[in-house]
Design a protein around this motif. Structure first.
Motif, mmCIF file in Angstrom:
data_model
loop_
_atom_site.group_PDB
_atom_site.id
_atom_site.type_symbol
_atom_site.label_atom_id
_atom_site.label_comp_id
_atom_site.label_asym_id
_atom_site.label_seq_id
_atom_site.Cartn_x
_atom_site.Cartn_y
_atom_site.Cartn_z
ATOM 1 N N SER A 11 0.920 -1.351 -0.031
ATOM 2 C CA SER A 11 -0.084 -0.010 0.153
ATOM 3 C C SER A 11 0.735 1.420 -0.050
ATOM 4 O O SER A 11 0.588 2.114 -0.674
ATOM 5 N N ALA A 12 1.764 1.276 0.616
ATOM 6 C CA ALA A 12 2.838 2.507 0.823
ATOM 7 C C ALA A 12 3.549 2.782 -0.484
ATOM 8 O O ALA A 12 3.634 3.745 -0.974
ATOM 9 N N ARG A 14 2.402 1.355 -3.405
ATOM 10 C CA ARG A 14 1.345 1.989 -4.382
ATOM 11 C C ARG A 14 1.361 3.447 -4.310
ATOM 12 O O ARG A 14 1.116 4.269 -5.182
ATOM 13 N N LYS A 15 1.011 3.977 -3.120
ATOM 14 C CA LYS A 15 0.765 5.367 -2.549
ATOM 15 C C LYS A 15 1.804 6.287 -3.326
ATOM 16 O O LYS A 15 1.668 7.515 -3.758
ATOM 17 N N GLU A 18 1.874 6.430 -7.039
ATOM 18 C CA GLU A 18 0.993 7.263 -7.598
ATOM 19 C C GLU A 18 0.945 8.627 -7.272
ATOM 20 O O GLU A 18 0.575 9.517 -8.212
ATOM 21 N N SER A 19 1.664 9.341 -6.090
ATOM 22 C CA SER A 19 1.910 10.501 -5.884
ATOM 23 C C SER A 19 3.098 11.049 -6.399
ATOM 24 O O SER A 19 3.550 12.147 -6.219
#
Length: 139
Positions: A11-12, A14-15, A18-19
């Motif tokens: 999750s980290a 991916r974030k 994406e950012s």
């Protein structure tokens, strides 16, 4: 309990991707990470070159987004399916992540399709590679 740690790490990652948070991406890479490119025969070992390649990819991909996550039975192996454009061509791809005992990515393999998109990615990344090498050497 370990599986949850790897899910949180995914999750980290991916974030961060994406950012566009390249510092966070690099922190999630093990020192001995091995990056396997969809367009190069030989894998690239090491955090510095992997981080530099990922920065290069972010410069050539547009409209990047993850569309699905697939999690292996024990959570250490995960796949993030994405779509993006390279020079206007749509590509579909997948980031295959493997996590070490510390929850860091120690293996990252990327695959893309179709062939026309992979060829466009190869050309675009080839144009970036002097800058990628310089960034990796600067650490």
């Amino acid at each position: 309990m370990q599986g949850k740690r790897w899910l949180m790490a995914t999750s980290a990652f991916r974030k961060a991707v994406e950012s566009g948070d390249h510092a966070a991406i690099e922190e999630l890479l093990a020192e001995n990470v091995v990056f396997t490119s969809p367009v190069a025969f030989k894998p690239y070992p090491g955090r510095a070159i992997t981080a530099a390649i990922l920065r290069g990819v972010s410069r050539v991909f547009t409209d990047f987004r993850y569309v699905r996550e697939i999690v292996g039975a024990d959570g250490r192996d995960q796949a993030l399916v994405f779509t993006a454009k390279v020079d206007g061509l749509e590509v579909n791809g997948c980031d295959f992540l493997h996590f070490d005992e510390d929850g860091l990515i120690d293996d990252l393999t990327v695959m893309v399709r179709p062939l026309s998109g992979a060829n466009a990615l190869s050309q675009a990344m080839g144009a970036q590679f002097d800058r990628i090498r310089a960034e990796a050497a600067a650490g």
